[in-house]
Enzyme design. Structure first.
Site, short mmCIF file in Angstrom:
data_model
loop_
_atom_site.label_atom_id
_atom_site.label_comp_id
_atom_site.label_asym_id
_atom_site.label_seq_id
_atom_site.Cartn_x
_atom_site.Cartn_y
_atom_site.Cartn_z
N ASP A 137 9.80 2.84 0.55
CA ASP A 137 8.61 2.33 1.25
C ASP A 137 7.34 2.90 0.64
O ASP A 137 6.40 3.25 1.36
CB ASP A 137 8.71 2.69 2.74
CG ASP A 137 7.79 1.82 3.60
OD1 ASP A 137 7.53 2.20 4.75
OD2 ASP A 137 7.32 0.79 3.09
N LYS A 139 4.01 2.77 -0.61
CA LYS A 139 2.86 1.85 -0.60
C LYS A 139 1.64 2.66 -0.14
O LYS A 139 1.81 3.74 0.44
CB LYS A 139 3.12 0.68 0.34
CG LYS A 139 3.42 1.05 1.77
CD LYS A 139 3.84 -0.17 2.58
CE LYS A 139 4.21 0.23 4.00
NZ LYS A 139 4.82 -0.87 4.75
N ASN A 142 1.47 4.68 3.06
CA ASN A 142 2.34 5.84 3.25
C ASN A 142 1.97 6.99 2.33
O ASN A 142 2.77 7.90 2.13
CB ASN A 142 3.80 5.44 3.00
CG ASN A 142 4.31 4.53 4.09
OD1 ASN A 142 3.75 4.50 5.18
ND2 ASN A 142 5.34 3.78 3.80
N ASP A 155 5.73 9.63 5.59
CA ASP A 155 6.45 8.54 6.26
C ASP A 155 7.78 8.20 5.61
O ASP A 155 7.90 7.22 4.86
CB ASP A 155 5.57 7.28 6.27
CG ASP A 155 6.17 6.23 7.19
OD1 ASP A 155 5.44 5.31 7.58
OD2 ASP A 155 7.36 6.33 7.53
N THR A 172 5.15 -5.48 5.15
CA THR A 172 4.78 -6.31 4.01
C THR A 172 5.90 -6.39 2.98
O THR A 172 6.65 -5.45 2.79
CB THR A 172 3.52 -5.74 3.30
OG1 THR A 172 3.35 -6.47 2.08
CG2 THR A 172 3.70 -4.26 2.96
MG LIG Z 1 4.83 3.63 7.21
#
Ligand SMILES: [Mg+2]
Ligand SMILES: O=C(O)c1cc(-c2cccc(F)c2)nc2ccccc12
Length: 273
Positions: A137, A139, A142, A155, A172
């Site tokens: 994840d 991105k 985070n 995160d 997303t």
């Molecule tokens: Mg997050």
């Protein structure tokens, strides 16, 4: 092993200060641990929300994984505790806040700033993969920034130990590689793809496969429909690196240690990270 739970923390161990932000499951507050005067970020999650969204197992996994990690570019999780209604995560305080807000403010980052972030993230991912953890994840939302301007991965809600690879996903699609949007099996190469997406977004201010409709983003990802705008100017070396990371076949993606040796990184990244 428990998340370094030598000590049973309770809320009264902390002086709670201003809210730092709010997430889906609760708020994050600035806090000071009374005995040590250490400043931390206290993430307060409501059990009712966690139950409703059926993410208790994910949270326990996030805590288990993040509490054992020690890396300058990975946000520390010092411990956790819970009471009748809430779960509290004791997190490192990243003084310069959320990276995506900085990216929105600056529109896009310089090549030197981007290369420095990409090198730091590559080192953090090498460390993570070495512990058989894939983040999945990566991105801007985070990523946090420490007091010295250093980038920190936060995160771990979607991270997994490589043996139990879950295919559920949310939010997303922009950062997901073909194998994840095609729901094929996937492995740590997914983080290399996301790092390539991040590098592009840092330089251009938008992710490479952005589109109005989810279906269009999906089509652009699986096709690897990679286009480089004329503005802002981005060096051919940067485009070369991005093109070597955003490769459909996961095994063909540039390995993370090769990212650190790429001429564009060597010439532009600040060694101190
Ligand atoms: Mg997050
Ligand atoms: O009432 C509990 O025992 C409880 C504990 C935890 C929990 C336990 C360790 C680590 C962690 F992150 C969370 N999460 C919950 C989420 C929803 C409802 C209840 C609970």
């Amino acid at each position: 092993a428990h998340a370094n739970q030598e000590k049973r923390w309770v809320l009264s161990d902390f002086e709670v200060g201003k809210p730092l932000g709010r997430g889906k499951f609760g708020h994050v507050y600035l806090a000071r641990e009374k005995r040590s005067s250490e400043i931390v970020a206290l993430k307060v999650l409501f059990k009712s929300q966690l139950k409703q969204s059926q993410v208790e197992h994910q949270l326990r996994r996030e805590v288990e994984i993040q509490s054992h990690l020690r890396h300058p570019n990975i946000l520390r999780l010092y411990g956790y505790f819970y009471d009748q209604t809430r779960v509290y995560l004791i997190l490192e305080y990243a003084a310069k806040g959320e990276l995506y807000k900085e990216l929105t403010r600056c529109k896009h980052f310089s090549e030197r700033r981007t290369a420095t972030y990409v090198a730091s993230l590559a080192r953090a991912l090498i460390y993570l993969h070495g512990k058989h953890v894939i983040h999945r994840d990566i991105k801007p939302e985070n990523l946090l920034v420490g007091v010295q301007g250093e980038i920190k991965i936060a995160d771990f809600g979607w991270s997994v130990h490589t043996f139990n690879r879950r295919r559920t996903m949310c939010g997303t699609l922009d950062y997901l590689p073909p194998e994840m949007v095609e729901k094929a099996e996937h492995d740590y190469h997914v983080d290399i793809w996301s790092l390539g997406v991040l590098c592009y977004e840092f330089l251009y201010g938008v992710p490479p496969f952005e589109a109005k409709e989810h279906s269009e983003t999906y089509r652009r990802i699986v096709k690897v429909d990679l286009k480089f705008p004329l503005k802002p100017f981005v060096s051919p070396a940067a485009k070369d690196l991005i093109s070597q990371m955003l490769v459909k076949s996961s095994a063909q993606r540039l390995p993370l240690h090769k990212v650190l040796e790429h001429p564009w990184i060597v010439q532009n990244a600040d060694p101190s990270g």
